[in-house]
Design a protein around this motif. Structure first.
Motif, PDB file in Angstrom:
ATOM      1  N   SER A   4       0.681  -1.235   0.136  1.00  0.00           N
ATOM      2  CA  SER A   4       0.088  -0.138   0.051  1.00  0.00           C
ATOM      3  C   SER A   4       1.037   1.384  -0.143  1.00  0.00           C
ATOM      4  CB  SER A   4      -0.772   0.130   1.168  1.00  0.00           C
ATOM      5  OG  SER A   4      -0.019   0.379   2.559  1.00  0.00           O
ATOM      6  N   ALA A   5       0.271   2.342  -0.330  1.00  0.00           N
ATOM      7  CA  ALA A   5       1.019   3.509  -0.551  1.00  0.00           C
ATOM      8  C   ALA A   5       1.549   3.919   0.928  1.00  0.00           C
ATOM      9  CB  ALA A   5       0.242   4.627  -0.947  1.00  0.00           C
ATOM     10  N   LYS A   6       0.930   3.933   1.911  1.00  0.00           N
ATOM     11  CA  LYS A   6       1.137   4.233   3.324  1.00  0.00           C
ATOM     12  C   LYS A   6       2.411   3.431   3.795  1.00  0.00           C
ATOM     13  CE  LYS A   6      -1.995   5.874   6.335  1.00  0.00           C
ATOM     14  NZ  LYS A   6      -2.977   6.140   7.209  1.00  0.00           N
ATOM     15  N   ALA A   7       2.201   1.919   3.410  1.00  0.00           N
ATOM     16  CA  ALA A   7       3.238   1.092   4.162  1.00  0.00           C
ATOM     17  C   ALA A   7       4.546   1.199   3.127  1.00  0.00           C
ATOM     18  CB  ALA A   7       2.738  -0.005   3.895  1.00  0.00           C
ATOM     19  N   ALA A   8       4.438   1.573   2.064  1.00  0.00           N
ATOM     20  CA  ALA A   8       5.593   1.696   1.224  1.00  0.00           C
ATOM     21  C   ALA A   8       6.349   3.112   1.822  1.00  0.00           C
ATOM     22  CB  ALA A   8       5.326   1.831  -0.314  1.00  0.00           C
ATOM     23  N   TRP A   9       5.489   4.240   1.866  1.00  0.00           N
ATOM     24  CA  TRP A   9       6.156   5.450   2.441  1.00  0.00           C
ATOM     25  C   TRP A   9       6.802   5.294   3.685  1.00  0.00           C
ATOM     26  CZ3 TRP A   9       7.566   9.289  -0.233  1.00  0.00           C
ATOM     27  CH2 TRP A   9       7.911  10.316   0.409  1.00  0.00           C
ATOM     28  N   SER A  10       6.078   4.652   4.628  1.00  0.00           N
ATOM     29  CA  SER A  10       6.798   4.729   5.798  1.00  0.00           C
ATOM     30  C   SER A  10       7.850   3.734   5.980  1.00  0.00           C
ATOM     31  CB  SER A  10       5.716   4.126   6.940  1.00  0.00           C
ATOM     32  OG  SER A  10       5.329   2.835   6.454  1.00  0.00           O
ATOM     33  N   ALA A  11       8.029   2.817   5.293  1.00  0.00           N
ATOM     34  CA  ALA A  11       9.402   2.099   5.040  1.00  0.00           C
ATOM     35  C   ALA A  11      10.421   2.845   4.388  1.00  0.00           C
ATOM     36  CB  ALA A  11       9.036   0.849   3.986  1.00  0.00           C
ATOM     37  N   THR A  12      10.050   3.868   3.797  1.00  0.00           N
ATOM     38  CA  THR A  12      11.329   4.413   3.018  1.00  0.00           C
ATOM     39  C   THR A  12      11.734   5.831   3.936  1.00  0.00           C
ATOM     40  OG1 THR A  12       9.813   5.831   1.811  1.00  0.00           O
ATOM     41  CG2 THR A  12      10.564   4.016   0.726  1.00  0.00           C
ATOM     42  N   GLY A  13      10.780   6.472   4.435  1.00  0.00           N
ATOM     43  CA  GLY A  13      10.801   7.547   5.199  1.00  0.00           C
ATOM     44  C   GLY A  13      11.536   8.698   4.741  1.00  0.00           C
ATOM     45  N   ALA A  46     -10.314  10.879   0.534  1.00  0.00           N
ATOM     46  CA  ALA A  46      -9.270  11.222   1.356  1.00  0.00           C
ATOM     47  C   ALA A  46      -8.128   9.987   1.606  1.00  0.00           C
ATOM     48  CB  ALA A  46      -9.696  11.698   2.759  1.00  0.00           C
ATOM     49  N   ALA A  47      -8.781   8.597   1.583  1.00  0.00           N
ATOM     50  CA  ALA A  47      -8.314   7.466   1.635  1.00  0.00           C
ATOM     51  C   ALA A  47      -8.424   6.810   0.372  1.00  0.00           C
ATOM     52  CB  ALA A  47      -8.654   6.770   2.757  1.00  0.00           C
ATOM     53  N   HIS A  48      -7.077   6.718  -0.557  1.00  0.00           N
ATOM     54  CA  HIS A  48      -7.350   5.997  -1.766  1.00  0.00           C
ATOM     55  C   HIS A  48      -6.809   4.658  -1.795  1.00  0.00           C
ATOM     56  CE1 HIS A  48      -2.919   6.901  -1.939  1.00  0.00           C
ATOM     57  NE2 HIS A  48      -3.037   8.171  -1.760  1.00  0.00           N
ATOM     58  N   GLY A  49      -6.069   4.116  -0.886  1.00  0.00           N
ATOM     59  CA  GLY A  49      -5.499   2.532  -1.079  1.00  0.00           C
ATOM     60  C   GLY A  49      -4.902   2.238  -2.290  1.00  0.00           C
ATOM     61  N   GLN A  50      -4.144   3.324  -2.632  1.00  0.00           N
ATOM     62  CA  GLN A  50      -3.365   3.058  -3.841  1.00  0.00           C
ATOM     63  C   GLN A  50      -2.328   1.848  -3.588  1.00  0.00           C
ATOM     64  OE1 GLN A  50      -1.178   6.306  -5.226  1.00  0.00           O
ATOM     65  NE2 GLN A  50      -1.283   5.756  -7.453  1.00  0.00           N
ATOM     66  N   GLN A  51      -1.924   0.852  -4.775  1.00  0.00           N
ATOM     67  CA  GLN A  51      -1.068  -0.062  -4.422  1.00  0.00           C
ATOM     68  C   GLN A  51       0.340   0.525  -5.309  1.00  0.00           C
ATOM     69  OE1 GLN A  51      -1.470  -3.245  -2.747  1.00  0.00           O
ATOM     70  NE2 GLN A  51      -3.057  -1.993  -1.942  1.00  0.00           N
ATOM     71  N   TYR A  52       1.391  -0.090  -4.788  1.00  0.00           N
ATOM     72  CA  TYR A  52       2.738   0.340  -5.184  1.00  0.00           C
ATOM     73  C   TYR A  52       3.382  -0.956  -5.706  1.00  0.00           C
ATOM     74  CZ  TYR A  52       3.161   4.808  -3.248  1.00  0.00           C
ATOM     75  OH  TYR A  52       2.953   6.388  -3.115  1.00  0.00           O
ATOM     76  N   PRO A  53       4.252  -0.861  -6.976  1.00  0.00           N
ATOM     77  CA  PRO A  53       4.961  -1.887  -7.165  1.00  0.00           C
ATOM     78  C   PRO A  53       6.280  -2.200  -6.423  1.00  0.00           C
ATOM     79  CG  PRO A  53       5.440  -0.296  -8.713  1.00  0.00           C
ATOM     80  CD  PRO A  53       4.187   0.295  -7.626  1.00  0.00           C
ATOM     81  N   ASP A  54       6.783  -3.370  -6.041  1.00  0.00           N
ATOM     82  CA  ASP A  54       7.880  -3.361  -5.611  1.00  0.00           C
ATOM     83  C   ASP A  54       8.839  -3.762  -6.588  1.00  0.00           C
ATOM     84  OD1 ASP A  54       7.094  -3.325  -2.804  1.00  0.00           O
ATOM     85  OD2 ASP A  54       6.814  -5.468  -2.628  1.00  0.00           O
ATOM     86  N   GLY A  55      10.283  -3.539  -6.024  1.00  0.00           N
ATOM     87  CA  GLY A  55      11.516  -3.677  -6.917  1.00  0.00           C
ATOM     88  C   GLY A  55      12.502  -2.834  -6.979  1.00  0.00           C
ATOM     89  N   PRO A  56      13.652  -2.946  -7.602  1.00  0.00           N
ATOM     90  CA  PRO A  56      14.521  -1.995  -7.753  1.00  0.00           C
ATOM     91  C   PRO A  56      14.389  -1.113  -8.931  1.00  0.00           C
ATOM     92  CG  PRO A  56      15.482  -4.089  -8.837  1.00  0.00           C
ATOM     93  CD  PRO A  56      14.086  -4.376  -8.051  1.00  0.00           C
ATOM     94  N   SER A  57      14.746  -0.062  -8.951  1.00  0.00           N
ATOM     95  CA  SER A  57      14.803   0.831 -10.206  1.00  0.00           C
ATOM     96  C   SER A  57      15.853   0.467 -11.255  1.00  0.00           C
ATOM     97  CB  SER A  57      14.944   2.391  -9.764  1.00  0.00           C
ATOM     98  OG  SER A  57      16.123   2.543  -9.114  1.00  0.00           O
ATOM     99  N   SER A  58      15.959   0.876 -12.416  1.00  0.00           N
ATOM    100  CA  SER A  58      17.009   0.711 -13.363  1.00  0.00           C
ATOM    101  C   SER A  58      16.930  -0.633 -13.925  1.00  0.00           C
ATOM    102  CB  SER A  58      18.372   1.350 -13.071  1.00  0.00           C
ATOM    103  OG  SER A  58      18.118   2.614 -12.416  1.00  0.00           O
ATOM    104  N   VAL A  59      16.088  -1.411 -13.655  1.00  0.00           N
ATOM    105  CA  VAL A  59      16.127  -2.889 -14.042  1.00  0.00           C
ATOM    106  C   VAL A  59      14.978  -3.232 -15.003  1.00  0.00           C
ATOM    107  CG1 VAL A  59      15.859  -5.211 -13.492  1.00  0.00           C
ATOM    108  CG2 VAL A  59      17.220  -3.659 -11.616  1.00  0.00           C
TER     109      VAL A  59
END
Length: 235
Positions: A4-13, A46-59
């Motif tokens: 989720s967007a929120k989980a991905a963001w909190s993981a990056t900081g 206000a709450a959109h529940g957007q999903q994010y892809p995992d994985g490295p960039s430039s691949v």
């Protein structure tokens, strides 16, 4: 795997992002010759529940890079956007506000669509598509934010209406940056800018109220670019 967007963001900081989509990566000038600006309008949940892809960039082949490479779709002989009712109120599938600002002048100037993330979670802008109306014949196109990142891309088509106005359909993409750098934090802004002549041919309010935003919610891409046709622009 998706996050989720929120989980991905909190993981990056990470607390900021930007890209410039036409294709000089740059921040807004310190002092701009602002001629006029509209009031903001808001749309989207206000709450959109957007999903994010995992994985490295430039691949190549990574889900994170799915919008790195654009596909040219032939523009139909008569673009279907011309037969759709004109949008007259801002629409978005994620929580945003938008205002439109003119810099320079009406003979030649920069018309800027300034968005703010009003939702309760970061908004992932990779593969996001904008539709709006503005004066025909724009010669320069930029996506800007307050921090400079990455290798931005865009797919783009202009459909003239024959009255001095055009429909613009733009898909934004990224390359070579991590997930957080493709994301607009809560309360932060990003800007899409067009430059051209005849800025007096259409009001800023008409452009503002024509805007539609379709963010990629489930890592599924975006059907608008094949529906209306697109031309790939480099960074």
């Amino acid at each position: 795997m998706k996050k989720s967007a929120k989980a991905a963001w909190s993981a990056t900081g990470v607390a900021g992002l930007a890209l410039s989509a036409a294709f000089v990566v740059s921040s807004l000038p310190a002092s701009a010759n602002v001629v006029a600006v509209t009031s903001p309008v808001s749309a989207g949940p206000a709450a959109h529940g957007q999903q994010y892809p995992d994985g490295p960039s430039s691949v190549d082949g990574s889900p994170l890079e799915r919008c790195r490479r654009g596909t040219d779709y032939a523009v139909p002989g008569r673009n279907p956007v011309l037969d759709e009712p004109l949008n007259t109120a801002f629409k978005s599938n994620v929580g945003l506000s938008v205002k439109v600002q003119l810099e320079g002048g009406t003979y030649y100037g920069n018309r800027k669509l300034i968005f703010t993330n009003t939702s309760s979670a970061p908004v992932h802008t990779d593969c996001l598509v904008l539709k709006f109306r503005a004066p025909s014949g724009s010669v320069d196109h930029h996506y800007r934010a307050s921090v400079q990142y990455g290798h931005p891309q865009q797919d783009y088509v202009e459909v003239p209406r024959g009255n001095g106005e055009s429909h613009y359909i733009i898909r934004i993409g990224f390359h070579d940056v991590p997930l957080a750098d493709r994301t607009v934090p809560v309360g932060q802004t990003w800007t899409y800018e067009l430059a051209g002549s005849n800025q007096g041919s259409m009001s800023l309010e008409a452009t503002r109220d024509s805007v539609e935003v379709l963010a990629d919610m489930n890592v599924g891409g975006n059907h608008w670019i094949s529906q209306y046709g697109t031309k790939r622009l480099g960074n």
